[in-house]
Design a protein around this motif. Structure first.
Motif, PDB file in Angstrom:
ATOM      1  N   LYS B   2     -29.280  35.272  33.553  1.00  0.00           N
ATOM      2  CA  LYS B   2     -28.623  33.975  33.518  1.00  0.00           C
ATOM      3  C   LYS B   2     -27.174  34.123  33.050  1.00  0.00           C
ATOM      4  CE  LYS B   2     -32.436  31.753  34.501  1.00  0.00           C
ATOM      5  NZ  LYS B   2     -33.256  32.963  34.820  1.00  0.00           N
ATOM      6  N   LEU B   3     -26.408  33.095  33.331  1.00  0.00           N
ATOM      7  CA  LEU B   3     -24.992  33.147  32.953  1.00  0.00           C
ATOM      8  C   LEU B   3     -24.832  33.354  31.443  1.00  0.00           C
ATOM      9  CD1 LEU B   3     -21.995  32.887  33.643  1.00  0.00           C
ATOM     10  CD2 LEU B   3     -22.237  30.406  33.387  1.00  0.00           C
ATOM     11  N   ASN B   4     -25.645  32.647  30.672  1.00  0.00           N
ATOM     12  CA  ASN B   4     -25.529  32.794  29.211  1.00  0.00           C
ATOM     13  C   ASN B   4     -25.765  34.231  28.766  1.00  0.00           C
ATOM     14  OD1 ASN B   4     -24.877  30.163  28.754  1.00  0.00           O
ATOM     15  ND2 ASN B   4     -26.978  29.510  28.297  1.00  0.00           N
ATOM     16  N   ALA B   6     -25.278  36.924  30.596  1.00  0.00           N
ATOM     17  CA  ALA B   6     -24.132  37.732  31.037  1.00  0.00           C
ATOM     18  C   ALA B   6     -22.949  37.533  30.094  1.00  0.00           C
ATOM     19  CB  ALA B   6     -23.750  37.351  32.467  1.00  0.00           C
ATOM     20  N   LEU B   7     -22.735  36.298  29.672  1.00  0.00           N
ATOM     21  CA  LEU B   7     -21.633  36.032  28.747  1.00  0.00           C
ATOM     22  C   LEU B   7     -21.892  36.680  27.388  1.00  0.00           C
ATOM     23  CD1 LEU B   7     -20.938  32.286  29.622  1.00  0.00           C
ATOM     24  CD2 LEU B   7     -19.332  34.186  29.926  1.00  0.00           C
ATOM     25  N   GLU B   9     -23.603  39.391  26.822  1.00  0.00           N
ATOM     26  CA  GLU B   9     -23.353  40.832  26.957  1.00  0.00           C
ATOM     27  C   GLU B   9     -21.857  41.135  26.912  1.00  0.00           C
ATOM     28  OE1 GLU B   9     -26.919  42.917  29.505  1.00  0.00           O
ATOM     29  OE2 GLU B   9     -24.963  42.621  30.443  1.00  0.00           O
ATOM     30  N   TYR B  10     -21.112  40.308  27.618  1.00  0.00           N
ATOM     31  CA  TYR B  10     -19.668  40.530  27.635  1.00  0.00           C
ATOM     32  C   TYR B  10     -19.067  40.296  26.250  1.00  0.00           C
ATOM     33  CZ  TYR B  10     -14.761  40.106  28.974  1.00  0.00           C
ATOM     34  OH  TYR B  10     -13.402  40.265  29.062  1.00  0.00           O
ATOM     35  N   ARG B  11     -19.576  39.267  25.564  1.00  0.00           N
ATOM     36  CA  ARG B  11     -19.093  38.991  24.204  1.00  0.00           C
ATOM     37  C   ARG B  11     -19.354  40.193  23.296  1.00  0.00           C
ATOM     38  NH1 ARG B  11     -21.598  34.374  23.428  1.00  0.00           N
ATOM     39  NH2 ARG B  11     -23.434  35.222  22.448  1.00  0.00           N
ATOM     40  N   GLU B  12     -20.514  40.785  23.433  1.00  0.00           N
ATOM     41  CA  GLU B  12     -20.843  41.955  22.606  1.00  0.00           C
ATOM     42  C   GLU B  12     -19.922  43.126  22.919  1.00  0.00           C
ATOM     43  OE1 GLU B  12     -25.586  40.842  22.183  1.00  0.00           O
ATOM     44  OE2 GLU B  12     -24.956  42.531  23.440  1.00  0.00           O
ATOM     45  N   SER B  13     -19.566  43.251  24.189  1.00  0.00           N
ATOM     46  CA  SER B  13     -18.652  44.352  24.548  1.00  0.00           C
ATOM     47  C   SER B  13     -17.269  44.102  23.952  1.00  0.00           C
ATOM     48  CB  SER B  13     -18.558  44.509  26.069  1.00  0.00           C
ATOM     49  OG  SER B  13     -17.745  43.515  26.644  1.00  0.00           O
ATOM     50  N   LEU B  14     -16.851  42.838  23.913  1.00  0.00           N
ATOM     51  CA  LEU B  14     -15.544  42.526  23.312  1.00  0.00           C
ATOM     52  C   LEU B  14     -15.535  42.809  21.820  1.00  0.00           C
ATOM     53  CD1 LEU B  14     -14.431  39.167  24.958  1.00  0.00           C
ATOM     54  CD2 LEU B  14     -13.325  41.382  25.191  1.00  0.00           C
ATOM     55  N   GLU B  15     -16.685  42.587  21.189  1.00  0.00           N
ATOM     56  CA  GLU B  15     -16.739  42.808  19.743  1.00  0.00           C
ATOM     57  C   GLU B  15     -16.581  44.276  19.387  1.00  0.00           C
ATOM     58  OE1 GLU B  15     -20.383  40.920  18.714  1.00  0.00           O
ATOM     59  OE2 GLU B  15     -19.517  38.898  18.783  1.00  0.00           O
ATOM     60  N   GLU B  17     -14.298  46.068  20.724  1.00  0.00           N
ATOM     61  CA  GLU B  17     -12.883  46.391  20.869  1.00  0.00           C
ATOM     62  C   GLU B  17     -12.195  46.343  19.500  1.00  0.00           C
ATOM     63  OE1 GLU B  17     -11.333  47.303  23.542  1.00  0.00           O
ATOM     64  OE2 GLU B  17     -12.917  46.953  25.017  1.00  0.00           O
ATOM     65  N   VAL B  18     -11.412  47.345  19.239  1.00  0.00           N
ATOM     66  CA  VAL B  18     -10.727  47.436  17.943  1.00  0.00           C
ATOM     67  C   VAL B  18      -9.298  46.926  18.105  1.00  0.00           C
ATOM     68  CG1 VAL B  18      -9.993  48.966  16.094  1.00  0.00           C
ATOM     69  CG2 VAL B  18     -12.124  49.420  17.336  1.00  0.00           C
TER      70      VAL B  18
END
Lengths: 191, 144
Positions: B2-4, B6-7, B9-15, B17-18
């Protein structure tokens, strides 16, 4: 928006306005990570995000008195500077804002998306879909969905009514679903 | 998915980032002042720094030698553009000097002299390498 709640006292705001270095440093420590994530999600470019973040804090250091706690929180103030810097970067890069045609909102709210893709590919797809959104939609998606701000907090940062944030988010999600659905179909037919 | 999801997962990938470390900005805050205002005074400041350096040689005994060096606290120094490309010092010192007003005028370094034929008291912000990074004029002394 918990990161600056602990420092939202009037004396802290005044210390910021007076340019007290310890207070400025504290504000930096508490906000720079989410500001950077916001810049990264909005730009898709780590270098541009880092530059915008630096310019934001340089602006705060140069003219801390520009922060007016009566107009909003320090975090909202910093987001405002950051958004302007990102707009400038985007204008320089694209030669102007890309026009966006409004479409009917997608009705595929619970559609299955991005099946069969690796996590990395899914993230790339979401990243690209968010970056393809027009700025006013990208901002609400970034703040609400990625920064997990409430509608009220996002509205304060963006200087918008809460209802506008809601409606923009709804439309933005519709666009995201449409983009990701199309990508899913392309990937599916390619396999 | 679902979109939520996917979002998320993407949010976790951004977290992961340093962000860049900008802590140095807060150590440099006392002298950082890029921008339009800086350019207006840059030429004057550069000349003043040169004149101040000359003054150090010509006037080896300032009035209060015990206070010549002090911790950096001032925030109204004008940065010297020529020093902008130098490495950022880890520490600064303030050197108080007096510069002959006529010298400044002769060099075209004063736009509006406070008083003619006097001496100008100024503070030069030195890096640990001894090179001036910024300067500010305090007042005019010894007016004749």
């Amino acid at each position: 928006m918990a990161s600056l709640k602990a420092t939202a006292q009037p004396d802290f705001a005044e210390r910021i306005r007076q340019g007290e270095r310890a207070a400025l440093r504290e504000a930096y420590e508490r906000t720079h990570q989410r500001l950077y994530r916001f810049a990264l999600a909005m730009s898709g470019d780590p270098e541009a995000a880092a530059d915008a973040l630096q310019e934001t804090f340089v602006a705060l250091l140069r003219e801390p008195g520009q922060f007016d706690p009566h107009k909003g929180s320090l975090e909202a103030f910093l987001y405002g500077i950051l958004r302007n810097r990102l707009r400038e970067w985007r204008r320089k890069k694209a030669g102007g804002e890309v026009p966006w045609e409004e479409e009917e909102q997608s009705e595929l709210g619970q559609e299955t998306l991005l099946e069969g893709l690796s996590r990395k590919s899914r993230n790339e797809a979401v990243r690209a879909a968010i970056l393809a959104l027009p700025e006013h939609y990208r901002e609400v998606v970034t703040l609400v969905e990625l920064e997990e701000m409430t509608y009220e907090e996002s509205a304060a940062v963006l200087g918008l009514p809460v209802g506008t944030v809601r409606s923009r988010l709804s439309r933005a999600r519709g666009h995201l679903e449409k983009s990701l659905r199309e990508l899913s179909l392309r990937e599916g037919s390619a396999r | 998915m679902k979109l939520n999801d996917a979002l998320r997962e993407y949010r976790e990938s951004l977290e992961m980032e340093v962000p860049p470390d900008l802590g140095h900005l807060f150590e440099e805050a006392a002298v950082q002042s890029k921008g339009s205002g800086r350019k207006i005074y840059a030429a004057v400041a550069a000349g003043l720094a040169i004149a101040a350096s000359v003054a150090l040689v010509l006037w080896p005994k300032p009035e209060r030698p015990a206070n010549r060096f002090a911790p950096v606290e001032a925030i109204h120094f004008v940065p010297i553009e020529e020093a902008a490309l130098l490495p950022e010092p880890r520490a600064y010192q303030i050197l108080q000097v007096e510069v002959d007003e006529t010298r400044l005028l002769a060099l075209g370094l004063r736009q509006a002299p406070v008083a003619a034929r006097g001496r100008v008291k100024a503070q030069v912000l030195l890096g640990e390498d001894g090179i001036a990074r910024a300067i500010r004029i305090l007042d005019t002394v010894n007016v004749q």
